[in-house]
Design an enzyme around this catalytic site. Structure first.
Site: not given
Length: 495
Positions: A121, A204, A296
């Site tokens: 991340k 964040e 994915r």
């Protein structure tokens, strides 16, 4: 030019509804199918559907599906050409890809370099920001607690603390003031270590009442990269998606084009091959920020297939074979509206507690515009060994109001007895006026918690409803009418 790879036998390294769904495309492409299974799922539909099935063992069922050496050994010994990982388990594990590479087996998905970069991340966020794509203000944990706290205070609250190596909402913590900051950071690090084996976190800026919008992308080895439009996934509980739809009711055509072009730009920058999803936080003011990339196939991919007509799993296989994408960007259209409800074994009215039981009756909703992806079956024991999701109910209609009504009708036609599910709860969400108007955000379930409570039903009415449902099923009635063996030998009773 990339080498073309011939596949004869493809292994699905997964279980449940996604295994059934992948097997369907493998068979449609004329390939031989193989499947992994744990002994607790010997009677599952996927085992019966596959041409071959190989048992995996482990201390727990989940551990069996994560055993890389065991799975690679099965592939080598049984002439497997390629492996489709589905989602979860080893689908985003670069070590698994490299182990398959060393054994000469193709992984149906991105290369490990792209997987590693976008799976981190912090690393992915830095990569995206450095290339000029929009990201929310954030702070990276570099091991200095005081520096981290100071930089968070500079940005201001609220902030969301996330595990660097994580995903799926696991371990996320929201902090709204300085008083609780250090405690939240400590908790987040512990959870990051527990879930992902990596204590690193980052902070964040938390966008209040955002929407969660994601874009499906496909990239091949020939330099082609396209998007298949967006999906809105704002209806969530504990950062886990419950209801998804496409198109998003929040976007006009320019906004839709902008967010999709950014997603393609990010995928191209990574040299991405395969199916992937770029996720964004969409703020109430119309700004959007990169959240993460899932390397994915997504759980909610069926709604994209419903509105575009593209078989995403087939495209994944074609890309892995070294073939170019079968469609150009101009050929990919959004037609109508699609909604997906995740059917989970849980009790929504008890804080979404997991439910267990034995499936006594299962009647999926069928008909035009309906799709029911499931690996569940009658007689199955539902426990806590795996994720709680047991099926996905998907509908497609000409527009959003019609799709909402189609989803409600399908939920009404869906019958499962023996285990509690959230099917009725999904109906409550769809019937809520705010959802009907498209006024949704990731706090929807929390904000309307009181509205989404069930209506009180007396014991007599509840019993009558269950009896009506059972007696409306032909198979159940026939079973009731059947005379047990010893009594069939007797003639009429006389007294």
């Amino acid at each position: 030019m990339p080498d073309k790879r011939e596949f004869k036998k493809v292994l699905v390294a997964n279980r449940g509804e996604i295994a059934v769904r992948i097997l369907r495309s493998i068979k449609d492409m004329g390939l031989q199918s193989a499947l992994l299974f744990h002994r607790v799922e010997i009677d599952s539909p996927s085992v019966k559907m596959a041409d071959e099935a190989f048992e995996v063992t482990g201390e727990t069922p989940v551990a069996a599906y994560l055993d890389i050496p065991q799975i690679v050994k099965i592939c080598v010994e049984n002439n497997i050409d390629a492996v489709h990982p589905g989602y979860g388990f080893l689908s985003e594990n670069a070590a698994f890809v490299r182990a398959l590479d060393e054994a000469g087996i193709c992984f149906i998905g991105p290369r490990p370099e792209a997987m590693t970069l976008m799976g981190d991340k912090i690393g992915s966020r830095n990569f995206v920001q450095e290339r000029g794509f929009p990201v929310a203000p954030s702070v990276i944990d570099e091991g200095d607690e005081e520096q981290l706290v100071s930089r968070i205070l500079d940005i201001g609250f609220p902030m969301v603390i996330k595990a660097s190596a994580g995903g799926g909402g696991k371990g996320m913590q929201i902090v709204r003031d300085e008083k609780s900051l250090r405690e939240v950071l400590a908790t987040a690090r512990v959870e990051a270590q527990r879930y992902f084996g990596d204590p690193r976190v980052y902070a964040e800026r938390y966008v209040e009442n955002p929407r969660h919008i994601e874009v499906q992308v496909l990239g091949d080895e020939h330099g082609n990269c396209v998007h298949l439009w967006e999906r809105e996934c704002s209806i969530q509980r504990r950062f886990q998606k419950v209801v998804e739809e496409t198109p998003s009711p929040a976007l006009d055509q320019k906004q839709r084009q902008d967010i999709c072009e950014v997603a393609v730009g990010i995928a191209k920058a990574v040299n991405y091959t395969g199916a992937g999803t770029i996720e964004f936080i969409y703020a109430p003011d119309g700004e959007f920020y990169f959240l993460e990339m899932n390397t994915r196939i997504q759980v909610e991919h069926p709604i994209t297939e419903m509105v575009t007509g593209v078989d995403l799993v087939a495209e994944q296989i074609r890309i892995a074979q070294g073939l170019p994408l079968s469609l150009s960007q101009d050929e990919i259209k959004q037609e109508g509206h699609a909604i997906e409800c995740r059917i989970c074994a849980e009790i929504p009215d008890e804080d979404f507690a997991p439910a267990a039981g034995k499936v006594l009756m299962l009647r999926p909703p069928v008909g035009p515009g309906r799709r029911f992806d499931s690996g569940a079956y009658e007689g199955q024991k539902i426990g806590t060994a795996f994720d709680s999701m047991i099926a996905k109910l998907v509908v497609h209609a000409e527009d959003r109001p019609a799709a909402i009504q189609a989803a409600l009708d399908a939920l009404n036609d869906f019958v499962i007895l023996g285990v509690d599910t959230n099917a009725d709860y999904c109906g409550r969400v769809l019937r809520h006026p705010a959802f009907a108007s498209g006024d949704t955000n990731t706090s929807f379930i929390k904000e309307y918690q009181a509205d989404l409570q069930p209506r009180a039903v007396g014991e007599e009415l509840h019993a009558a409803a269950l009896a009506t449902a059972a007696l409306s099923d032909r198979q159940f009635v026939a079973m009731m009418d059947e005379i047990p063996y010893p009594y069939r030998l007797m003639k009429e009773w006389r007294n």
